[in-house]
Design a protein around this motif. Structure first.
Motif, PDB file in Angstrom:
ATOM      1  N   GLY A 104       0.821  -1.206   0.000  1.00 51.27           N
ATOM      2  CA  GLY A 104       0.000   0.000   0.000  1.00 51.27           C
ATOM      3  C   GLY A 104       0.852   1.252   0.000  1.00 51.27           C
ATOM      4  O   GLY A 104       2.080   1.196  -0.142  1.00 51.27           O
ATOM      5  N   LEU A 105       0.170   2.400   0.147  1.00 48.29           N
ATOM      6  CA  LEU A 105       0.826   3.704   0.062  1.00 48.29           C
ATOM      7  C   LEU A 105       0.480   4.535   1.286  1.00 48.29           C
ATOM      8  O   LEU A 105      -0.690   4.662   1.647  1.00 48.29           O
ATOM      9  N   LEU A 106       1.511   5.113   1.906  1.00 49.12           N
ATOM     10  CA  LEU A 106       1.316   6.051   3.017  1.00 49.12           C
ATOM     11  C   LEU A 106       1.902   7.388   2.597  1.00 49.12           C
ATOM     12  O   LEU A 106       3.078   7.468   2.241  1.00 49.12           O
ATOM     13  N   VAL A 107       1.074   8.422   2.645  1.00 53.03           N
ATOM     14  CA  VAL A 107       1.546   9.760   2.304  1.00 53.03           C
ATOM     15  C   VAL A 107       1.411  10.662   3.520  1.00 53.03           C
ATOM     16  O   VAL A 107       0.351  10.728   4.140  1.00 53.03           O
ATOM     17  N   ILE A 108       2.512  11.312   3.851  1.00 50.03           N
ATOM     18  CA  ILE A 108       2.509  12.277   4.958  1.00 50.03           C
ATOM     19  C   ILE A 108       2.949  13.606   4.361  1.00 50.03           C
ATOM     20  O   ILE A 108       4.102  13.753   3.953  1.00 50.03           O
ATOM     21  N   GLU A 109       2.029  14.561   4.272  1.00 54.16           N
ATOM     22  CA  GLU A 109       2.392  15.822   3.610  1.00 54.16           C
ATOM     23  C   GLU A 109       3.352  16.642   4.462  1.00 54.16           C
ATOM     24  O   GLU A 109       4.200  17.347   3.947  1.00 54.16           O
ATOM     25  N   GLY A 110       3.240  16.550   5.767  1.00 50.20           N
ATOM     26  CA  GLY A 110       4.128  17.291   6.669  1.00 50.20           C
ATOM     27  C   GLY A 110       5.377  16.495   6.982  1.00 50.20           C
ATOM     28  O   GLY A 110       5.939  15.809   6.112  1.00 50.20           O
ATOM     29  N   LEU A 186      14.343   6.572 -10.888  1.00 50.44           N
ATOM     30  CA  LEU A 186      13.652   7.803 -11.297  1.00 50.44           C
ATOM     31  C   LEU A 186      12.184   7.511 -11.568  1.00 50.44           C
ATOM     32  O   LEU A 186      11.298   8.280 -11.188  1.00 50.44           O
ATOM     33  N   GLU A 187      11.940   6.348 -12.182  1.00 48.37           N
ATOM     34  CA  GLU A 187      10.551   5.951 -12.448  1.00 48.37           C
ATOM     35  C   GLU A 187       9.781   5.745 -11.151  1.00 48.37           C
ATOM     36  O   GLU A 187       8.643   6.197 -11.012  1.00 48.37           O
ATOM     37  N   THR A 188      10.409   5.037 -10.224  1.00 48.08           N
ATOM     38  CA  THR A 188       9.751   4.793  -8.930  1.00 48.08           C
ATOM     39  C   THR A 188       9.426   6.117  -8.254  1.00 48.08           C
ATOM     40  O   THR A 188       8.311   6.327  -7.774  1.00 48.08           O
ATOM     41  N   ILE A 189      10.402   7.023  -8.238  1.00 45.51           N
ATOM     42  CA  ILE A 189      10.178   8.307  -7.552  1.00 45.51           C
ATOM     43  C   ILE A 189       9.039   9.067  -8.220  1.00 45.51           C
ATOM     44  O   ILE A 189       8.123   9.543  -7.545  1.00 45.51           O
ATOM     45  N   SER A 190       9.050   9.148  -9.558  1.00 47.78           N
ATOM     46  CA  SER A 190       7.969   9.942 -10.164  1.00 47.78           C
ATOM     47  C   SER A 190       6.613   9.265 -10.007  1.00 47.78           C
ATOM     48  O   SER A 190       5.614   9.939  -9.775  1.00 47.78           O
ATOM     49  N   ARG A 191       6.609   7.940 -10.061  1.00 42.13           N
ATOM     50  CA  ARG A 191       5.332   7.233  -9.851  1.00 42.13           C
ATOM     51  C   ARG A 191       4.786   7.526  -8.441  1.00 42.13           C
ATOM     52  O   ARG A 191       3.610   7.850  -8.267  1.00 42.13           O
ATOM     53  N   LEU A 192       5.662   7.455  -7.454  1.00 39.39           N
ATOM     54  CA  LEU A 192       5.188   7.657  -6.076  1.00 39.39           C
ATOM     55  C   LEU A 192       4.820   9.113  -5.811  1.00 39.39           C
ATOM     56  O   LEU A 192       3.857   9.404  -5.103  1.00 39.39           O
ATOM     57  N   LEU A 193       5.587  10.044  -6.405  1.00 36.57           N
ATOM     58  CA  LEU A 193       5.241  11.459  -6.228  1.00 36.57           C
ATOM     59  C   LEU A 193       3.868  11.744  -6.817  1.00 36.57           C
ATOM     60  O   LEU A 193       3.046  12.427  -6.202  1.00 36.57           O
ATOM     61  N   ALA A 195       1.441   9.577  -7.328  1.00 36.37           N
ATOM     62  CA  ALA A 195       0.419   8.911  -6.504  1.00 36.37           C
ATOM     63  C   ALA A 195       0.146   9.725  -5.243  1.00 36.37           C
ATOM     64  O   ALA A 195      -0.980   9.783  -4.752  1.00 36.37           O
ATOM     65  N   ALA A 196       1.191  10.378  -4.725  1.00 37.34           N
ATOM     66  CA  ALA A 196       1.039  11.145  -3.489  1.00 37.34           C
ATOM     67  C   ALA A 196       0.480  12.541  -3.753  1.00 37.34           C
ATOM     68  O   ALA A 196       0.067  13.239  -2.830  1.00 37.34           O
ATOM     69  N   GLY A 197       0.521  12.963  -5.028  1.00 42.05           N
ATOM     70  CA  GLY A 197       0.068  14.314  -5.361  1.00 42.05           C
ATOM     71  C   GLY A 197       1.056  15.374  -4.911  1.00 42.05           C
ATOM     72  O   GLY A 197       0.689  16.493  -4.592  1.00 42.05           O
ATOM     73  N   LEU A 198       2.332  15.016  -4.882  1.00 40.67           N
ATOM     74  CA  LEU A 198       3.363  15.974  -4.479  1.00 40.67           C
ATOM     75  C   LEU A 198       4.313  16.203  -5.651  1.00 40.67           C
ATOM     76  O   LEU A 198       4.568  15.291  -6.439  1.00 40.67           O
ATOM     77  N   ALA A 199       4.837  17.421  -5.747  1.00 42.90           N
ATOM     78  CA  ALA A 199       5.699  17.746  -6.888  1.00 42.90           C
ATOM     79  C   ALA A 199       7.149  17.872  -6.460  1.00 42.90           C
ATOM     80  O   ALA A 199       7.458  18.503  -5.451  1.00 42.90           O
ATOM     81  N   ALA A 200       8.038  17.249  -7.228  1.00 44.11           N
ATOM     82  CA  ALA A 200       9.480  17.403  -7.014  1.00 44.11           C
ATOM     83  C   ALA A 200      10.182  16.845  -8.245  1.00 44.11           C
ATOM     84  O   ALA A 200       9.570  16.136  -9.054  1.00 44.11           O
ATOM     85  N   GLU A 201      11.433  17.171  -8.385  1.00 43.70           N
ATOM     86  CA  GLU A 201      12.211  16.701  -9.536  1.00 43.70           C
ATOM     87  C   GLU A 201      12.906  15.396  -9.132  1.00 43.70           C
ATOM     88  O   GLU A 201      13.766  15.403  -8.249  1.00 43.70           O
ATOM     89  N   PRO A 202      12.573  14.262  -9.756  1.00 41.21           N
ATOM     90  CA  PRO A 202      13.169  12.978  -9.348  1.00 41.21           C
ATOM     91  C   PRO A 202      14.694  12.988  -9.322  1.00 41.21           C
ATOM     92  O   PRO A 202      15.307  12.357  -8.457  1.00 41.21           O
ATOM     93  N   THR A 203      15.307  13.706 -10.233  1.00 38.42           N
ATOM     94  CA  THR A 203      16.780  13.684 -10.269  1.00 38.42           C
ATOM     95  C   THR A 203      17.414  14.410  -9.080  1.00 38.42           C
ATOM     96  O   THR A 203      18.617  14.313  -8.866  1.00 38.42           O
ATOM     97  N   ASP A 204      16.586  15.149  -8.313  1.00 33.37           N
ATOM     98  CA  ASP A 204      17.128  15.842  -7.138  1.00 33.37           C
ATOM     99  C   ASP A 204      17.337  14.910  -5.946  1.00 33.37           C
ATOM    100  O   ASP A 204      17.863  15.319  -4.920  1.00 33.37           O
ATOM    101  N   PHE A 205      16.880  13.662  -6.082  1.00 33.40           N
ATOM    102  CA  PHE A 205      16.941  12.751  -4.933  1.00 33.40           C
ATOM    103  C   PHE A 205      18.243  11.944  -4.928  1.00 33.40           C
ATOM    104  O   PHE A 205      18.844  11.721  -5.972  1.00 33.40           O
ATOM    105  N   THR A 206      18.622  11.508  -3.767  1.00 33.97           N
ATOM    106  CA  THR A 206      19.763  10.584  -3.626  1.00 33.97           C
ATOM    107  C   THR A 206      19.210   9.270  -3.098  1.00 33.97           C
ATOM    108  O   THR A 206      18.329   9.274  -2.233  1.00 33.97           O
TER     109      THR A 206
END
Ligand SMILES: Cc1cc2nc3c(=O)[nH]c(=O)nc-3n(C[C@H](O)[C@H](O)[C@H](O)COP(=O)(O)O)c2cc1C
Lengths: 231, 444
Positions: A104-110, A186-193, A195-206
């Protein structure tokens, strides 16, 4: 479709949960949760639950299938051992959010407090803010995506869970190392972002993962070595 | 070199401090650089329930006729809190032992044997298998720190939930399962890579302390709609406080596991040195229940080194409501069988000594995941052996209870006991035999 309203100022958590367990679908709005514990725990159907306010421990514990949205904050063990479905909160969560989640998916906006995703076993967790110390401790499977910073000892004693952090990491725990960000990450990050309704650039992650050096005990055998040397 | 008077020759005097076991362990540690991990329980000499005797009836109290007069053995757990309380026909249960540490056939044998005599079995660190659910009429689902295989669907199928805080063999330590036993099925159930040396968490991930645990138990009850009872299992360390806090947290039963308690795999240093013996733990747990006014209401299950009906009767007389067995149940289904002597010899050991539950090469096919070895255990025969053994324990317990004039085994009481050693008298808080002296309590 009509919506059922449960005002926890008037009815008990027991009545609410009993109803949620008895229904295969439907939309439920929960008012005045006032930090009550185990709100919407043990859902195993396609119900949709909106909680207006902050909840106590183990909200949506062991969640299966449906959706729980908390418009507020949550205390310890939010969506612990979640199996499937979605739990989404607009505020922050304290300790052990998503602990041992299997799916499943858990999203915490804060922000999430310490031990977010501890012993995670397949759940996907997306945190809009920061996570506290010892997050993803002993994480076995699944993904933890953090848009903010991570506290000390991130991913200590990690197994096969993947951790993606956009901000700073205070320190990595034992056996947790930085890893290459692959196209599938990168695919996983953008898919999860999304799904969570949050915006960010996948390449910014480590990405951080297990060095797998704690998987087996180190065993010497001097006697065998000597015997071999003689033969 | 033998001496005329049959004494050890002077040059073969064994050191008390550095005996052969100690020397071998130093050599083993020096060769391998890893602590000894093994199964079974503490092997050194410890105070046990054998240090107590039952007084039996005499002029001032009369016995019941063996076989003829009724002597009840049933126990109910969770009568006040659960829609479906656990009802056991005998006060002797099978302790939590994981699939993973045990083969599927062994779990099936335990389920068959326990069900045949109307008692419960317990899952373990690794989740519930369909085999054990099918073959156990009353199945207790363990809720452990690792949460391996923890699944709300299985939770809802359970007849009771046991929150494991600790185990007698290792209070304060987590589970272990060595790589040889993590095959594909075990790995999948636990979401772990195959072949790793699994070291389970020793602390629950989402609660710390009794106040949190009370809320956790509320959550568990909510998830199962208050249908089944909740137990808390603790390793015997500070049983007075642990029992009191378990009651406060809302347990229907407290399982107190003494330091003799068996294990599938634990550091030897833990097994032999951490925790207190069962005989010392039971009275302290009972004192806590009495101080809170819930003795015999919140049930006490005693474990760790329970082998015979005498042990069961003494544990109940000290105030327990039931017992649970691990090692003895494995022996009953075929562990350490002398018929396998040649195979034990090939492993460098002997029937009656073998303790390597962690190794995965069990000749009896019980503590293994090797399909060839596991197939040696016939679960139907194993189940019959366990049922026979449990029946013997139950009848032995009744025999002692009747001799003390009790129409139910639960009516046994400390007054029915005396101690053979000063130590046992102090720990069990019953008088030294032939005196009215309980060390630390009275001076007579
Ligand atoms: C092979 C084996 C596996 C065990 N696995 C577990 C377990 O998964 N969870 C647990 O709480 N205790 C476990 N135990 C401990 C038992 O539940 C019980 O506390 C102990 O065996 C009682 O002592 P006894 O062996 O002297 O009867 C295990 C014990 C053995 C022998």
């Amino acid at each position: 479709m009509s919506e059922s309203i449960f005002d926890l100022a008037d009815v008990t958590v027991r009545e609410l949960n009993q109803t949620l367990h008895a229904n295969e679908s439907g939309t439920f709005r929960v008012l005045n949760p006032r930090g009550a514990h185990a709100v919407a725990a043990g859902i195993n159907s396609d119900v949709e639950v909106h909680i207006e306010g902050s909840v106590g421990y183990y909200c949506a514990g062991m969640h299966q299938r449906g959706t729980v949205r908390v418009h507020g904050n949550a205390s310890t063990g939010l969506a612990e051992n979640i199996m499937s479905g979605t739990v989404h909160i607009t505020g922050s969560a304290t300790m052990s959010a998503g602990a041992t989640g299997h799916g499943g998916l858990l999203v915490i906006e804060g922000n999430a407090g310490s031990r977010c995703g501890i012993s995670m076993k397949g759940v996907d967790i997306v945190v809009g803010g920061n996570v506290g110390h010892m997050s993803a401790f002993m994480g076995q499977a699944g993904n933890l995506v953090v848009l903010g910073d991570a506290g000390a000892d991130l991913g200590d004693s990690l197994y096969e869970a993947d951790i993606y952090v956009r901000g700073a990491v205070e320190s990595l725990g034992s056996d947790c190392v930085e890893k290459e960000l692959r196209p599938e990450d990168l695919e996983t990050i953008s898919r999860l972002l999304s799904a969570a309704g949050l915006a960010a650039e996948p390449t910014d992650f480590t990405r951080y993962g297990s060095a797998r050096e704690l998987y087996n005990f180190n065993v010497d055998d001097i006697n065998a070595e000597l015997a071999e040397g003689q033969s | 070199m033998s001496q005329p008077n049959g004494q050890q020759p002077w040059n073969l005097r064994e050191s008390y401090t550095y005996d052969r076991n100690v020397i071998a362990e130093i050599q083993r540690a020096a060769n391998t650089g890893i602590y000894r991990i093994r199964g079974w329980g503490a092997k050194r000499e410890l105070p046990t329930l054998d240090d107590l005797v039952v007084l039996g009836a005499s002029m001032s109290r009369y016995p019941l006729e063996g076989y003829r007069e009724a002597c009840g053995t049933d126990v109910v757990i969770g009568a006040d809190t659960a829609e479906n309380p656990v009802r056991l026909d005998i006060p002797i249960t099978i302790a939590g032992m994981s699939f993973g540490s045990l083969s599927a056939n062994a779990k099936e044998a335990l389920g068959r044997g326990a069900s045949a005599v109307g008692t419960s079995t317990t899952t373990g660190d690794g989740g519930m298998t369909p085999e054990e659910r099918t073959h156990s009429s009353t199945l207790v689902y363990q809720y452990l720190p690792s949460r391996y295989g923890m699944n709300p669907d299985d939770l809802r199928k359970a007849d009771a939930i046991e929150v494991v805080v600790g185990q007698g063999a290792k209070p304060g330590g987590g589970g272990m399962l060595m790589g040889q036993k993590i095959n594909e099925r075990v790995a999948e159930m636990r979401t772990l890579p195959e072949g790793i040396d699994q070291r389970s968490a020793c602390r629950h991930p989402d609660w710390t302390g009794p106040d949190d645990l009370a809320i956790k138990i509320t959550e568990l009850r909510e998830i199962v709609d208050h249908r089944v009872p909740v137990y808390i299992k603790v390793g015997a360390a500070r049983p007075y406080y642990d029992t009191a806090l378990s009651v406060k947290a809302g347990a229907d039963a407290v399982v107190v596991d003494g330091m003799q308690g068996g294990t599938a795999a634990t550091q030897n240093v833990f097994i032999e040195h951490v925790g207190i013996p069962t005989i010392a733990a039971i009275p302290e747990a009972v004192r806590a229940l009495q101080d809170l006014g819930v003795h015999r209401e919140v049930k006490l299950v005693a474990a760790g080194g329970i082998r015979s009906g005498a042990d069961v009767a003494k544990a109940i007389a000290l105030g327990a409501d039931a017992v649970s067995l691990g090692t003895a149940a494995l022996i009953a289904i075929g562990d350490n069988d002398p018929a396998l002597e040649a195979e034990y010899n090939a492993l460098g050991t002997s029937a009656g000594f073998w303790e390597d539950f962690q190794a995965g090469n069990d000749p009896a096919g019980i503590t293994t995941q090797d399909p060839e070895l596991a197939s040696r255990l016939d679960p139907i025969i194993g189940g019959r052996r366990l049922a026979n053994y449990l029946n013997v324990l139950a009848v032995e317990t009744q025999t002692i209870a009747r001799a003390c004039g009790k129409s139910h085994v639960a009516n046994l009481e400390p007054e029915d006991l005396a101690a053979l050693t000063v130590e046992a008298a102090a720990m069990a808080k019953v008088p030294l035999a032939g005196t009215s002296w309980i060390p630390g309590q009275n001076q007579a």
